[in-house]
Scaffold this active site. Structure first.
Site, PDB file in Angstrom:
ATOM      1  N   LYS A 158       1.266  -0.576   0.371  1.00 35.55           N
ATOM      2  CA  LYS A 158      -0.288  -0.314  -0.204  1.00 35.55           C
ATOM      3  C   LYS A 158       0.850   1.236  -0.382  1.00 35.55           C
ATOM      4  O   LYS A 158       1.627   1.344   0.614  1.00 35.55           O
ATOM      5  CB  LYS A 158      -0.751  -0.001   1.021  1.00 35.55           C
ATOM      6  CG  LYS A 158      -2.272  -1.160   1.181  1.00 35.55           C
ATOM      7  CD  LYS A 158      -2.933  -0.538   2.420  1.00 35.55           C
ATOM      8  CE  LYS A 158      -3.879  -2.121   2.242  1.00 35.55           C
ATOM      9  NZ  LYS A 158      -4.779  -1.556   3.325  1.00 35.55           N
ATOM     10  N   GLU A 200       0.722  -4.981   4.054  1.00 38.26           N
ATOM     11  CA  GLU A 200       0.112  -5.775   5.332  1.00 38.26           C
ATOM     12  C   GLU A 200      -0.237  -7.257   4.805  1.00 38.26           C
ATOM     13  O   GLU A 200       0.144  -7.405   3.584  1.00 38.26           O
ATOM     14  CB  GLU A 200      -1.544  -4.949   5.031  1.00 38.26           C
ATOM     15  CG  GLU A 200      -1.137  -3.622   5.425  1.00 38.26           C
ATOM     16  CD  GLU A 200      -2.661  -3.010   6.128  1.00 38.26           C
ATOM     17  OE1 GLU A 200      -3.691  -3.315   5.025  1.00 38.26           O
ATOM     18  OE2 GLU A 200      -2.867  -2.159   6.411  1.00 38.26           O
ATOM     19  N   ASN A 290     -10.842   8.957   7.732  1.00 36.71           N
ATOM     20  CA  ASN A 290     -10.958   9.992   6.778  1.00 36.71           C
ATOM     21  C   ASN A 290     -11.518  11.115   8.004  1.00 36.71           C
ATOM     22  O   ASN A 290     -12.217  11.209   8.495  1.00 36.71           O
ATOM     23  CB  ASN A 290     -12.541   9.726   5.739  1.00 36.71           C
ATOM     24  CG  ASN A 290     -12.100   8.456   5.278  1.00 36.71           C
ATOM     25  OD1 ASN A 290     -10.944   8.580   4.303  1.00 36.71           O
ATOM     26  ND2 ASN A 290     -13.365   7.615   5.115  1.00 36.71           N
ATOM     27  N   ARG A 292     -13.430  13.715   7.268  1.00 38.38           N
ATOM     28  CA  ARG A 292     -14.426  14.899   6.543  1.00 38.38           C
ATOM     29  C   ARG A 292     -15.878  14.665   6.556  1.00 38.38           C
ATOM     30  O   ARG A 292     -15.822  13.255   7.659  1.00 38.38           O
ATOM     31  CB  ARG A 292     -14.074  14.726   4.912  1.00 38.38           C
ATOM     32  CG  ARG A 292     -13.768  13.323   4.326  1.00 38.38           C
ATOM     33  CD  ARG A 292     -13.903  13.353   3.234  1.00 38.38           C
ATOM     34  NE  ARG A 292     -13.605  12.205   2.286  1.00 38.38           N
ATOM     35  CZ  ARG A 292     -13.707  11.304   2.396  1.00 38.38           C
ATOM     36  NH1 ARG A 292     -15.170  11.029   3.307  1.00 38.38           N
ATOM     37  NH2 ARG A 292     -12.796  10.221   1.960  1.00 38.38           N
ATOM     38  N   VAL A 295     -20.051  11.190   2.226  1.00 40.98           N
ATOM     39  CA  VAL A 295     -21.342  11.659   1.689  1.00 40.98           C
ATOM     40  C   VAL A 295     -22.153  10.110   1.970  1.00 40.98           C
ATOM     41  O   VAL A 295     -23.698  10.834   2.069  1.00 40.98           O
ATOM     42  CB  VAL A 295     -21.101  10.421  -0.635  1.00 40.98           C
ATOM     43  CG1 VAL A 295     -21.601  10.126  -0.999  1.00 40.98           C
ATOM     44  CG2 VAL A 295     -19.603  10.793  -0.846  1.00 40.98           C
TER      45      VAL A 295
HETATM   46  C1  MV4 Z   1      -7.060  -4.166   2.289  1.00 37.20           C
HETATM   47  C2  MV4 Z   1      -7.754  -5.034   1.504  1.00 37.20           C
HETATM   48  C3  MV4 Z   1      -6.928  -6.667   2.354  1.00 37.20           C
HETATM   49  N1  MV4 Z   1      -5.720  -7.113   2.954  1.00 37.20           N
HETATM   50  N2  MV4 Z   1      -6.415  -4.597   3.345  1.00 37.20           N
HETATM   51  C4  MV4 Z   1      -9.643  -0.906   0.348  1.00 37.20           C
HETATM   52  C5  MV4 Z   1      -9.624   0.296   0.445  1.00 37.20           C
HETATM   53  C6  MV4 Z   1      -9.068   1.213   1.628  1.00 37.20           C
HETATM   54  N3  MV4 Z   1      -9.897   1.213   2.628  1.00 37.20           N
HETATM   55  C7  MV4 Z   1      -8.444  -0.143   1.574  1.00 37.20           C
HETATM   56  N4  MV4 Z   1      -8.393  -1.869   0.864  1.00 37.20           N
HETATM   57  C8  MV4 Z   1      -8.823  -2.725   1.714  1.00 37.20           C
HETATM   58  N5  MV4 Z   1      -6.974  -3.296   2.549  1.00 37.20           N
HETATM   59  C9  MV4 Z   1      -5.691  -5.923   3.948  1.00 37.20           C
HETATM   60  N6  MV4 Z   1      -4.483  -5.657   4.588  1.00 37.20           N
HETATM   61  C10 MV4 Z   1      -9.005  -5.261   1.425  1.00 37.20           C
HETATM   62  C11 MV4 Z   1      -9.000  -3.416   0.868  1.00 37.20           C
HETATM   63  C12 MV4 Z   1     -10.316  -4.449   0.026  1.00 37.20           C
HETATM   64  C13 MV4 Z   1     -11.482  -2.830   0.611  1.00 37.20           C
HETATM   65  C14 MV4 Z   1     -11.673  -2.304   1.944  1.00 37.20           C
HETATM   66  C15 MV4 Z   1     -12.891  -2.097   2.343  1.00 37.20           C
HETATM   67  C16 MV4 Z   1     -13.705  -2.145   1.396  1.00 37.20           C
HETATM   68  C17 MV4 Z   1     -13.857  -2.306   0.119  1.00 37.20           C
HETATM   69  C18 MV4 Z   1     -12.094  -3.438  -0.448  1.00 37.20           C
HETATM   70  C19 MV4 Z   1     -12.456  -3.529  -2.194  1.00 37.20           C
HETATM   71  C20 MV4 Z   1     -11.362  -4.038  -2.565  1.00 37.20           C
HETATM   72  C21 MV4 Z   1     -10.167  -4.395  -1.212  1.00 37.20           C
END
Ligand code: MV4
Length: 458
Positions: A158, A200, A290, A292, A295
């Protein structure tokens, strides 16, 4: 309280903020681009100011033009809405330098949470569970590989400056990680001007559950419960509800109190949201904060009865929170449906253009209500320059089952004509068993059937 507030945003959220100001007797200055001249929400403003040409960089993101408009029209505060300048620490600092109140947290808190690895470190230090991985930036591909060997594959790279799913890369083995590390740093550098990465363990599936918090300038922080946001596609949320069908009341209280305490631990002020990923095993991990208004804030307003924009204005004006945690009561169930000017049957391709008719949603069931947060009206041509959200339909009822019935009624009576919208997808979702039983996860919309064009399902 402020006498006059500048609204540095457009569409439904500009209208929403204007409504709260009107209810509080605050005058509004609505700034807009040339593309938004004559837009329906501008008629509610005390004063309108054209900032410049359609591209956001020359209008809604032009900090100089916005600060100048605020000074020339005598605004004591700026509400940034969401997107645009809402999480820009430099802009928040510049407001302060001009003696104008930025309605949101201070620049230091925005910066701290904007750095996603710093945010994770802050939350871990406050006792909030975080996903196993690095708490510091990765120094090299070898450093990444050593950490990945500890937590186990698959892993996710990330970008520290990313967020909302931007700058993420899944790596299934050490080969992919070595290639991925270089590519992801280059991409992050290009996209955010910051190549820093962290790593992660990859958590497959799970649910996006977030907590709303409110913090005043005197150290009091409360939470307003959670929102379930797993109905999303490419990190764009489409439906949000409160409470999450996945959380038991005791989970909600425990996580909410953790979230509020974490925000208090670094002196956070104003409204904020902590996003969590709830894995299938029930473990719930902090992802991002976040800084803010979101939505999807209306589902929280309808279940708590608390007006979040009113609260933001009061907090920014230096008023203490009028509630302690025990005053917050959660009532019934709310669901929000985002209405985007997009064709859900053709890859959600944007479909801007002339809106010829709008029939607001109606509900006629005991204990049920509907709210239409509109950014469009008949005769308005939705411009192509901005994101495609044109409004939100939010239902509230006594239970989740009742809320789904109310939503079916509301969305069947609702019409936006002249452009394609996400409405047909919402109607399909309301007939979907996985949505009805509340067991869906973040992959739900990708399952065959829901997103298939109508003709393929016939
Ligand atoms: C992740 C994950 C799986 N494992 N981190 C997507 C947005 C961001 N806020 C972080 N996200 C994710 N992080 C780890 N270690 C899967 C996601 C993710 C996700 C998270 C929340 C809502 C929708 C998502 C869709 C795809 C992946």
């Amino acid at each position: 309280m402020f006498r006059r507030v500048l609204i540095a945003n457009r569409g439904e959220i500009a209208a929403r903020v204007m409504r709260a100001c009107g209810e509080l007797g605050i005058e509004t200055v609505s700034v807009h681009s040339e593309a938004d001249r004559g837009a329906p929400w501008l008629s509610g403003a005390t004063v309108t100011v054209c900032l410049g040409p359609p591209p956001a960089a020359r209008s809604y993101l032009d900090a100089d033009a916005i600060l100048q408009a605020a000074e020339q029209t005598g605004c004591g505060a700026i509400h940034p809405g969401y997107g645009f300048l809402s999480e820009n620490a430099v802009f928040a600092a510049r407001c302060a330098q001009h003696g104008i109140t930025f309605i949101g947290p201070g620049p230091a808190a925005i910066r701290r949470m904007g750095d996603k690895i710093g945010a994770k470190r802050t939350m871990a230090a406050a006792g909030v569970p975080v996903i196993p991985g690095s708490l510091d930036p990765l120094r090299s591909a070898d450093h990444a590989a050593a950490l990945a060997a500890e937590v186990g594959y698959p892993v996710l790279l990330k970008a520290s400056a990313g967020g909302g799913g931007k700058g993420m890369r899944r790596c299934n083995d050490v080969g992919e990680l070595e290639r991925g590390f270089t590519e992801a740093s280059i991409e992050a550098d290009k996209a955010f001007g910051n190549a820093e990465l962290y790593l992660e363990k990859y958590v497959d599936g799970g649910r996006h559950v977030e907590f709303q918090i409110l913090a005043d300038a005197y150290g009091s922080v409360i939470h307003l419960g959670d929102r379930e946001c797993s109905i999303q596609r490419s990190h764009q949320k489409l439906v949000e509800e409160s409470p999450s069908p996945a959380l038991a009341p005791e989970d909600r209280a425990a996580l909410g109190e953790r979230a509020a305490a974490a925000a208090a631990s670094f002196g956070y002020v104003n409204a904020g949201t902590l996003e969590f990923l709830r894995a299938h095993d029930g473990r719930t991990y902090f992802m991002e904060m976040n800084t803010r208004l979101q939505v999807e804030h209306p589902v929280t307003e309808l279940t708590t009865g608390i007006d979040l924009v009113h609260a933001q204005l009061s907090i920014a004006a230096g008023e203490p929170l009028p509630w302690i945690q025990g005053d917050v009561r959660f009532q019934g169930h709310a669901i929000e449906f985002r209405i985007n000017a997009e064709d859900p049957d053709h890859g959600f391709r944007p479909d801007p253009g002339l809106v010829t008719a709008v029939v607001p949603p109606a509900v006629d069931r005991p204990g049920a209500s509907v709210r239409w947060d509109a950014g469009v009206a008949p005769g308005w041509r939705v411009p192509s320059h901005y994101d495609s959200l044109i409004g939100k339909v939010i239902v509230h009822a006594t239970s989740r089952v009742e809320a789904i019935l109310a939503a079916k009624q509301a969305l069947s009576s609702f019409r936006v004509e002249g452009i394609k919208t996400t409405l047909p997808l919402h109607l399909r979702l309301l007939d979907d068993a996985g949505f009805a039983n509340g067991t869906y996860d973040v992959h739900h919309l990708n399952r065959p059937g829901l997103l298939a064009p109508a003709k393929a399902r016939a």
